[in-house]
Each structure stands twice: as structure tokens, then as C-alpha cells.
Motif scaffolding. Sequence first.
Motif, PDB file in Angstrom:
ATOM      1  N   LEU A 288      21.107  34.072 -20.531  1.00 54.37           N
ATOM      2  CA  LEU A 288      20.540  32.781 -21.559  1.00 54.37           C
ATOM      3  C   LEU A 288      19.954  31.162 -20.742  1.00 54.37           C
ATOM      4  O   LEU A 288      20.739  31.144 -20.053  1.00 54.37           O
ATOM      5  CB  LEU A 288      20.596  32.592 -22.594  1.00 54.37           C
ATOM      6  CG  LEU A 288      21.262  33.705 -23.000  1.00 54.37           C
ATOM      7  CD1 LEU A 288      21.959  33.004 -24.621  1.00 54.37           C
ATOM      8  CD2 LEU A 288      19.606  33.788 -24.402  1.00 54.37           C
TER       9      LEU A 288
ATOM     10  N   SER B  27      19.386  27.518 -19.342  1.00 51.61           N
ATOM     11  CA  SER B  27      20.231  26.471 -19.949  1.00 51.61           C
ATOM     12  C   SER B  27      19.754  24.868 -19.666  1.00 51.61           C
ATOM     13  O   SER B  27      19.146  24.711 -18.404  1.00 51.61           O
ATOM     14  CB  SER B  27      22.123  26.255 -19.371  1.00 51.61           C
ATOM     15  OG  SER B  27      21.547  26.694 -17.712  1.00 51.61           O
TER      16      SER B  27
ATOM     17  N   LYS C 254      20.065  28.838 -32.383  1.00 54.53           N
ATOM     18  CA  LYS C 254      19.952  29.784 -30.694  1.00 54.53           C
ATOM     19  C   LYS C 254      19.697  28.605 -29.860  1.00 54.53           C
ATOM     20  O   LYS C 254      20.063  28.692 -28.727  1.00 54.53           O
ATOM     21  CB  LYS C 254      19.079  30.968 -30.844  1.00 54.53           C
ATOM     22  CG  LYS C 254      19.567  31.666 -32.096  1.00 54.53           C
ATOM     23  CD  LYS C 254      18.645  32.538 -32.472  1.00 54.53           C
ATOM     24  CE  LYS C 254      19.425  33.934 -33.296  1.00 54.53           C
ATOM     25  NZ  LYS C 254      18.455  35.412 -33.282  1.00 54.53           N
TER      26      LYS C 254
ATOM     27  N   ARG D 114      21.664  27.069 -26.156  1.00 55.95           N
ATOM     28  CA  ARG D 114      21.622  27.369 -24.627  1.00 55.95           C
ATOM     29  C   ARG D 114      21.969  27.115 -23.522  1.00 55.95           C
ATOM     30  O   ARG D 114      21.455  27.229 -22.981  1.00 55.95           O
ATOM     31  CB  ARG D 114      20.293  27.954 -24.431  1.00 55.95           C
ATOM     32  CG  ARG D 114      19.762  29.838 -25.136  1.00 55.95           C
ATOM     33  CD  ARG D 114      18.264  29.953 -25.045  1.00 55.95           C
ATOM     34  NE  ARG D 114      18.399  31.187 -26.369  1.00 55.95           N
ATOM     35  CZ  ARG D 114      17.389  31.027 -27.345  1.00 55.95           C
ATOM     36  NH1 ARG D 114      16.715  30.563 -27.782  1.00 55.95           N
ATOM     37  NH2 ARG D 114      16.842  32.355 -27.869  1.00 55.95           N
TER      38      ARG D 114
ATOM     39  N   GLU E 245      23.036  38.220 -27.805  1.00 57.23           N
ATOM     40  CA  GLU E 245      21.418  38.282 -28.145  1.00 57.23           C
ATOM     41  C   GLU E 245      21.546  39.362 -29.408  1.00 57.23           C
ATOM     42  O   GLU E 245      20.995  40.495 -28.518  1.00 57.23           O
ATOM     43  CB  GLU E 245      19.954  38.090 -27.412  1.00 57.23           C
ATOM     44  CG  GLU E 245      19.376  36.669 -26.539  1.00 57.23           C
ATOM     45  CD  GLU E 245      18.652  37.221 -25.136  1.00 57.23           C
ATOM     46  OE1 GLU E 245      18.043  38.315 -25.246  1.00 57.23           O
ATOM     47  OE2 GLU E 245      17.753  35.817 -25.472  1.00 57.23           O
TER      48      GLU E 245
ATOM     49  N   TYR F 238      28.235  35.613 -30.875  1.00 59.84           N
ATOM     50  CA  TYR F 238      29.060  34.829 -29.610  1.00 59.84           C
ATOM     51  C   TYR F 238      29.660  35.440 -29.249  1.00 59.84           C
ATOM     52  O   TYR F 238      30.475  36.205 -30.213  1.00 59.84           O
ATOM     53  CB  TYR F 238      28.662  34.203 -28.993  1.00 59.84           C
ATOM     54  CG  TYR F 238      29.173  33.081 -30.618  1.00 59.84           C
ATOM     55  CD1 TYR F 238      30.885  33.093 -30.865  1.00 59.84           C
ATOM     56  CD2 TYR F 238      28.038  32.596 -31.156  1.00 59.84           C
ATOM     57  CE1 TYR F 238      30.626  31.212 -31.975  1.00 59.84           C
ATOM     58  CE2 TYR F 238      28.148  31.877 -32.381  1.00 59.84           C
ATOM     59  CZ  TYR F 238      29.583  31.798 -32.811  1.00 59.84           C
ATOM     60  OH  TYR F 238      30.190  30.735 -33.909  1.00 59.84           O
TER      61      TYR F 238
END
Length: 513
Positions: free
Chosen positions: A4, A6, A314, A318, A417, A434
Amino acid sequence: MRPLPSAPAAVEKAAPSDWRANPIIYEINTWVWLNQLSRKYGRGITLADVPPPELEALAAWRFDAIWLMGVWQRGAATRKSALNYLHEYRDALPDISEADVPGSAYAIHDYQVEAGLGGREGLAVFRERLKAHGIKLILDFVPNHVASDHPWIAEHPEYFVQGDLEDLYAQPTQFFRAQSSMGETLIIARGRDPYFPAWIDTAQLNAFHPGLRRKTIDTLIDIGAQCDGLRCDMAMLTTNAVFSRTWHARAGEAPPLDYWTEVIPALRAAHPQMLFMAEVYWDLEHQLQSQGFDLTYDKRMYDRLVSGDVGGIKAHLRAETSYLRSNIRFIENHDEPRAMESFGADRQRAAAALICTLPGAALLHQGQIEGRRIKLPVQVGRWADEPAHPMLERFYRRLLGEITNSIYREGAWRMLEPQAMHPDDFTHDNLISYTWGAGGDFRLVVVNLSCEWSRARIELVEWRELSGRRWLLYDALSASFTPHDGAGLLERGLELELPPFGASLFRFEPEAG
């Protein structure tokens, strides 16, 4: 699992080493709590003599810290101002009387513990008793303003933003008349932020004045001797940029160092283990972290939870994990509406499960666990009776019992995800998922923040340790087990379906035999 993106990066700083990672902090309205205990036990109770069963009940929740809100002396002017609004407090406390109104906890007359709450000695006793249970103590500091009768006004008027008679006549709600110790008439600005009217019971400190900064450091060193952490009210108001924008020429020239970059290091030199927590808004969290704060309010997360913005949440998650760890999240506090009003019981469970299992701190508020609905003004020292919600309390007991496990402190966190189970089913987008891992210990968190049943397949390909045996997935929130083959979990992932606002905290336990 795809990596993902950041942003933003966290600022590296020397956080206090004797605080556990991702602490759970419990906010208590001190005046209300002691009033409640005094009524329960039929005698006056102060911080010095809180009954042992009450402390044991707090300790049973396994909070890392107690934030005692409202311990400082409020003074006559603070109370007099609050009594003008007695009629407005009746919505929260229908049978309110003047005796129930000590005044605003954020219009501080002096940074001395209220004598009626137990004074400095009583606070010291309470802190030691918390320490015996492994609980730290957090107190408030208000950098922007003090009460309109604070002794500094007479002794050091230069510490305050001032005006003149023309300002007083033109803006009587923004300025007030005072007197120095030399008998001089002073026109003092009332405390405010740039977007709202002034707080009528306060006096505005000049964050640029070098004498005030030195006095602030001395005051904080004294406060720091009485606690383990500081929650700094509206901390962004004293930054150079915000203060200049609010007060313009009245503030004078901005000093070379920003307020917190001067204050925090001086306090850390005296109290190296002090935790700094900032109430901050306006997307200034990263800036305050760069100036020395260990934790900053995550108001953006709160707003997205209230609005049900799953996509926004979401995106929010990230950011780099190190940045997420510097946030403190909440679904209510003394400024926000009660979670039962904003979320209701079901949505509250999902939101609480999320904020308590993410990297970073979680803040729970007195009355939240019991499902209270009435938001109490900070000027009032007693709350009304409300019905209990034992099922909600049971949920919180299970949640807190799980998240105090060391894996949530020391493990590695990774966002997942969720994948669609069927090509035409997009409900997986409603789920946030997660993992936490430490050695052979695993946790999987899945939260449904939507009002519809949602399905997904959760890929666990990185957990190679699952292979070669069968596992029991224990859901800590429902206290239920489901068996799974490790090879199947690695190959196909975990398929699951969550009800509206459902949440699961799965613990992976090897099946016996």
C-alpha cells in the motif's frame, strides 16, 4: 497482498521509553467522578481516599493511563461566568443547582489542584495508587489562555494580548477591563481561536512573549512532577503561524523558535519520561509531531467514522505505520457528542473495535463503556442518572481484554485489501482488514463499517507459518471458534461474511492433537 502507498512520513523523535506502545487512555471528569463516588458511599471522597474497590475496578479494564480532566483550580470568575448559563445546562442535568457548577475546567485560575478534590497531596496519593496498578497519570495543560482572574494578569500583564478602550467599546465580548498590581487599568483580550468567538471566561496569553514562555516552562516542570503525561488543549493555537494569523500586530514579532519547540525540550530535560499529547485540528497533526508531541488527536479519523467514509478511512490508514503510531483516536471525548448519540450501539462497536486495534493510542471516555448518551458541559460537576447497557459493557470488556495482549504492543501491523468473493459482489469494499503478527502469534482484524452484510476473501499468503497444521480461529468479540486447515488458508484465504457494523478479532490458535 499488494503493498500500500504511504504518506505522510512520521517525524523521528525520542518518545518516552517507559510508556507502552499503543496505549489505552481513559478520560475521567474528576469533579463528576468524585461527586458520583461521594454519593455512592455516602461521604465526601477526594483523590486522597478513593475506595480500593473503585481503583480495582479501573485497573480491571487494564488501561495504560488515566487522564484526570479538570483537576486545576477554577476560581471565582470562572464559576461566576458559568452560572450565567445555568439555564442552558438543564438539558444535561434537569435538576441542576448552583452547587453543581464549578465552572469551566478550561478557564484555569491557577495550576494548583482544587482543594475540594484533594489538593496536591491528594493527587500525589492517587498517582501512587495508580502506579501500584501499573497505570500512569495524565493531566491537562491549557497553553492559549487562563481564567480572567488569573494572578498573572495583575502581576505580569505583559504576558497577555492587550487592547485599548476603543477595542473594549467596539468589541466588548472580545476584551475586558482588568487592573495591574500597580493600579493601572488594563484592557485584556479574551482567549479565542481564529474561527470562533472568544471564550468569555478567559484571558488570552501572548505566546510570543519570552517571559511568558519562561513562566510556562516553570509551570510545566511543576506540573510534570505530579504526572506522567500532559494533554495540551488546542495545542496548535500557540504555534507561530496560527498565533500570528489570529492576533496579527497585537502579538508582536514572532520569535525565532516555535512555541512547542522551545517548551517541550525544556520540560523533557526535567522529566525525560513525560508523554506529550496534543489536541490539534486543521491538518496540523504532522507539524505538532515535528515540534515534539508524541501523540496528536486524529480528528480526521473521527470525522470519517461519523460520516461512514470507508474509502477515506482506508486512505487514512495508508500512511506509514510510524505516523499512525503517533495518533490518538476516539469516538467520543468531553468535546464531542456521546458515541451512543453519534453512532448508536451497533456502529459504536465497530468503530471502537477499529480505533482500539490500530497502531497508535486509543482514548476512551468516562461513560462511553456504559453507553451514556448525555454530553455534559465542562462547567458542570454532576451528571444525571442514565440506564445501563450491560451488553455494550460486555463488548468493551471483551475488546479491552483482547487488545491488552502484547501482540498489539510489540507485533508487526499490516493492512490488507479484502478481495471480492464473487465478480458481481462489491461488498468487500465495506470491510477494513489488517493483521498483527509476532513470531508464531497471529491476529486478524476485520471490521464492517457499513449498514449491509458484507463478504470478502482475506489473503493470508505471507503467513507461511500457518502451513502444515490445523488452526482454531477464535473471535475474541463473539467468543466463538471455527476450525481451519492451514494449507487451505494459505492457498484460498479466509472467506467470511460480516453483518452490518460487525467486527471480528481473530486469534489463531493451533488445534490440539
